[in-house]
Design a protein around this motif. Structure first.
Motif, short mmCIF file in Angstrom:
data_model
loop_
_atom_site.label_atom_id
_atom_site.label_comp_id
_atom_site.label_asym_id
_atom_site.label_seq_id
_atom_site.Cartn_x
_atom_site.Cartn_y
_atom_site.Cartn_z
N ALA A 188 0.87 -1.19 0.00
CA ALA A 188 0.00 0.00 0.00
C ALA A 188 0.90 1.23 0.00
O ALA A 188 2.01 1.17 0.53
CB ALA A 188 -0.92 0.01 1.22
N HIS A 189 0.42 2.32 -0.60
CA HIS A 189 1.28 3.50 -0.59
C HIS A 189 0.89 4.44 0.54
O HIS A 189 -0.29 4.58 0.88
CB HIS A 189 1.30 4.20 -1.95
CG HIS A 189 0.01 4.77 -2.45
ND1 HIS A 189 -0.41 6.05 -2.14
CD2 HIS A 189 -0.96 4.24 -3.23
CE1 HIS A 189 -1.57 6.27 -2.73
NE2 HIS A 189 -1.94 5.19 -3.40
N LEU A 190 1.92 5.06 1.13
CA LEU A 190 1.73 5.96 2.26
C LEU A 190 1.43 7.39 1.80
O LEU A 190 0.78 8.15 2.51
CB LEU A 190 3.00 6.00 3.12
CG LEU A 190 3.32 4.75 3.92
CD1 LEU A 190 4.74 4.86 4.50
CD2 LEU A 190 2.31 4.57 5.04
N ASP A 213 5.63 8.01 -2.72
CA ASP A 213 5.64 8.58 -4.08
C ASP A 213 4.90 7.77 -5.14
O ASP A 213 5.31 7.75 -6.31
CB ASP A 213 7.08 8.86 -4.53
CG ASP A 213 7.59 10.19 -3.97
OD1 ASP A 213 6.87 10.78 -3.13
OD2 ASP A 213 8.67 10.66 -4.37
N GLU A 214 3.80 7.14 -4.77
CA GLU A 214 2.97 6.50 -5.79
C GLU A 214 2.24 7.56 -6.60
O GLU A 214 2.02 7.42 -7.79
CB GLU A 214 1.96 5.54 -5.14
CG GLU A 214 1.23 4.63 -6.12
CD GLU A 214 -0.03 5.22 -6.75
OE1 GLU A 214 -0.51 4.68 -7.75
OE2 GLU A 214 -0.54 6.23 -6.23
N GLU A 215 1.86 8.63 -5.91
CA GLU A 215 1.04 9.67 -6.55
C GLU A 215 1.88 10.67 -7.34
O GLU A 215 1.34 11.60 -7.92
CB GLU A 215 0.24 10.44 -5.48
CG GLU A 215 -0.67 9.57 -4.63
CD GLU A 215 -1.90 9.08 -5.38
OE1 GLU A 215 -1.99 9.32 -6.60
OE2 GLU A 215 -2.77 8.47 -4.73
N GLY A 216 3.16 10.48 -7.36
CA GLY A 216 4.05 11.44 -8.02
C GLY A 216 5.24 11.66 -7.11
O GLY A 216 5.37 11.01 -6.08
N SER A 257 -9.51 7.00 1.41
CA SER A 257 -9.77 5.94 0.43
C SER A 257 -8.51 5.58 -0.36
O SER A 257 -8.36 4.45 -0.80
CB SER A 257 -10.93 6.33 -0.50
OG SER A 257 -10.52 7.28 -1.45
N ASP A 258 -7.63 6.53 -0.56
CA ASP A 258 -6.44 6.31 -1.42
C ASP A 258 -5.19 6.77 -0.71
O ASP A 258 -4.83 7.92 -0.75
CB ASP A 258 -6.63 7.07 -2.74
CG ASP A 258 -5.54 6.82 -3.75
OD1 ASP A 258 -4.71 5.92 -3.54
OD2 ASP A 258 -5.50 7.54 -4.76
N ASP A 259 -4.44 5.91 -0.02
CA ASP A 259 -4.60 4.47 0.03
C ASP A 259 -4.40 4.03 1.48
O ASP A 259 -3.94 2.96 1.76
CB ASP A 259 -3.55 3.88 -0.92
CG ASP A 259 -3.57 2.37 -1.04
OD1 ASP A 259 -4.63 1.77 -0.86
OD2 ASP A 259 -2.50 1.80 -1.27
N LYS A 260 -4.76 4.97 2.41
CA LYS A 260 -4.41 4.72 3.82
C LYS A 260 -5.34 3.72 4.50
O LYS A 260 -4.97 3.16 5.53
CB LYS A 260 -4.33 6.05 4.57
CG LYS A 260 -3.06 6.81 4.19
CD LYS A 260 -2.90 8.14 4.88
CE LYS A 260 -1.47 8.66 4.66
NZ LYS A 260 -1.29 10.04 5.14
N ASN A 277 -2.37 -5.42 -3.84
CA ASN A 277 -2.19 -3.96 -3.86
C ASN A 277 -3.54 -3.30 -4.11
O ASN A 277 -4.56 -3.97 -4.28
CB ASN A 277 -1.19 -3.61 -4.99
CG ASN A 277 -0.79 -2.13 -5.01
OD1 ASN A 277 -0.91 -1.42 -4.01
ND2 ASN A 277 -0.33 -1.67 -6.16
N GLU A 278 -3.55 -1.98 -4.15
CA GLU A 278 -4.75 -1.24 -4.54
C GLU A 278 -5.01 -1.46 -6.04
O GLU A 278 -4.26 -2.14 -6.71
CB GLU A 278 -4.53 0.26 -4.29
CG GLU A 278 -3.41 0.83 -5.16
CD GLU A 278 -3.29 2.36 -5.07
OE1 GLU A 278 -4.18 3.00 -4.50
OE2 GLU A 278 -2.31 2.89 -5.59
N GLY A 279 -6.07 -0.83 -6.55
CA GLY A 279 -6.35 -0.91 -7.99
C GLY A 279 -7.68 -1.59 -8.28
O GLY A 279 -8.31 -1.32 -9.30
ZN LIG Z 1 -3.50 5.08 -4.69
#
Ligand SMILES: [Zn+2]
Length: 472
Positions: A106-108, A172-175, A138-141, A199-201
């Motif tokens: 999961a991304h922080l 840094d999943e979101e950038g 919701s994304d992604d905590k 993972n998410e998605g």
């Molecule tokens: Zn995400």
């Protein structure tokens, strides 16, 4: 339900509208600790992890402390990364080692959120009207908090998995410049190496208070942009000549706008159309089934292609997104340029897509250049070893709700793992309303019930995927 007071009349309507009975408690294990899961979730949401001013390392360390307090050996917990603010947590709950590890990802980090754009402080966790609010809820905590809470629960229960469970909470999943998954795969492959990952998605989809589908993301399209450029000697605009860079590019673009890539399905999209047919009314349901046949029914494909969402699942798409040209109001243009952004089917090759664009433009004066090296992302196989456990856990909790494989038109961090040969599945059992997507937007929120159900779903799924065959 009574655990969530103060939800008002909406909660009543919500309960009545739900067609499916709430999840049965898992009789094979002691009950979950919802207060702990909520506290972890709150702690994560309240640590700002934006690229501009946030700190993923702080969030990673907070989660490391949670796991250490629950008894995970310090040697099996690491916070590491290429930048002081972009730390990643990698923690390992050791199993018997009969199978290769299962990676929980999961991304922080979260998308920027400005206080003035929101109805309240995006970094203060709040519960209201049956929802949890805050950036990252919701994304992604939610998924990050659930994974941590569930590892604590496995430790507490003394669960011994038959493979290591590796938790990676990343930056840094979101950038941002320090993508954690990319960095871990390149620099510490041994830490995150696994037979497969979650993972998410994907996730549960609700519409009008009903559960429509529990989706499993097993594939993603591949991002690839091209630059189109026409050069011309130019001259004084008072003396125009027929050969004009802007006209040539514009005419090429008009020809290109009539071009479409052929319909092509893969294992994931074929199952998507087949199974999602049950979630839509006729005549679209029949069209979805007809397009899932081999070969796909062309008339059905044509009708479905009028919906952007479905069109993107049927073919590679390329669309003009930027345009520039000329250098002065009173000069013939020496240059005209456009950008075309493509989302390629995972088995399409950039060179073939480029060749198709060149052919559709039908003008050798329009030079076409790839703007970046595409990052390949092969689909993860939908073997029975993964699909059957997901279906089993899902149908126990939500009988009659189909498990639907999906291919995303965008990308997640799964691409770095898939490219490295580690299959990843986007699945979480967290049901969100398809008409109320607030991820990346203002007043991001999560249904309180969905959070706890997702926790239970992932608890059972991960346990199933890491228990010896006989115990599953
Ligand atoms: Zn995400």
């Amino acid at each position: 339900m009574q655990r969530f007071p103060g939800t008002g009349s909406f909660a009543v309507a919500f309960v009545v509208a739900l067609p499916i009975a709430p999840a049965q408690p898992d009789v094979t294990s002691p009950p979950a600790d919802p207060e702990l899961a909520r506290a972890i979730y709150q702690e994560l949401v309240e640590i700002n992890t934006t690229d501009s001013s946030g700190d993923c390392t702080r969030a990673a360390k907070a989660m490391a402390a949670r796991l250490e307090a629950a008894g995970l050996p310090t040697a099996d917990i690491q916070v590491l990364g290429p930048d002081p603010r972009k730390g990643n947590l990698v923690a390992r709950l050791r199993g018997t080692g009969s199978r290769r590890p299962l990676l929980l990802l999961a991304h922080l980090d979260v998308v920027e959120a400005r206080r003035e754009d929101w109805s309240f402080d995006p970094f203060v966790f709040r519960e209201e009207g049956g929802y949890f609010y805050g950036r990252g809820t919701s994304d992604d905590k939610a998924m990050a908090a659930i994974f941590v809470a569930n590892l604590v629960r496995y430790l507490r229960d003394g669960f011994k998995p038959d493979r290591d469970l590796v938790l990676a909470l990343t930056a840094d999943e979101e950038g941002g410049r320090f993508n954690g998954v990319d960095w871990l795969v390149k620099n510490h492959r041994e830490l995150v190496d696994a037979e497969l990952g979650l993972n998410e998605g994907g996730g549960g989809q609700r519409q009008g208070g009903r559960r429509i589908a529990n989706t499993v993301q097993a594939s993603e399209k591949v991002f690839q942009s091209f630059r189109l450029e026409v050069r011309n000697p130019g001259g004084h605009s008072s003396l125009p000549v027929p050969d004009n860079a802007i006209y040539r590019l514009a005419e090429g673009l008009v020809r290109f706008s009539r071009f479409r890539f052929p319909v092509r399905l893969n294992e994931v999209t074929r199952l998507f159309f087949e199974r999602s047919a049950a979630t839509v009314p006729e005549p679209e349901a029949s069209d979805r089934r007809a397009v899932a046949r081999n070969p796909p029914d062309p008339a059905a494909a044509e009708r479905l292609s009028t919906q952007a969402y479905l069109n993107a699942r049927l073919r590679t798409t390329c669309v003009a997104t930027m345009l520039e040209g000329g250098h002065a109001e009173n000069a013939l243009p020496q240059m005209a340029r456009a950008t075309i952004n493509c989302r390629m089917l995972p088995d399409d090759k950039p060179a073939d897509v480029k060749a198709a664009i060149v052919e559709a433009l039908a003008d050798e004066k329009i030079a076409v250049t790839a703007l970046q090296d595409a990052k390949p992302s092969p689909p993860s196989p939908l073997s029975a070893g993964i699909l059957a456990p997901i279906e089993r856990v899902s149908s126990t909790m939500w009988p009659g709700v189909p498990v639907v494989p999906i291919m995303s038109s965008g990308a997640t961090d799964s691409l770095y793992l898939r490219a490295a040969g580690i299959p990843v599945y986007g699945v979480d059992g967290i049901f969100e309303d398809v008409d109320d997507t607030r991820a990346h937007g203002r007043d991001e929120r999560m249904l309180v019930t969905s959070f706890y159900e997702g926790q239970e779903f992932l608890y059972r799924l991960v346990k199933t995927l890491s228990s010896p065959q006989a115990a599953r």
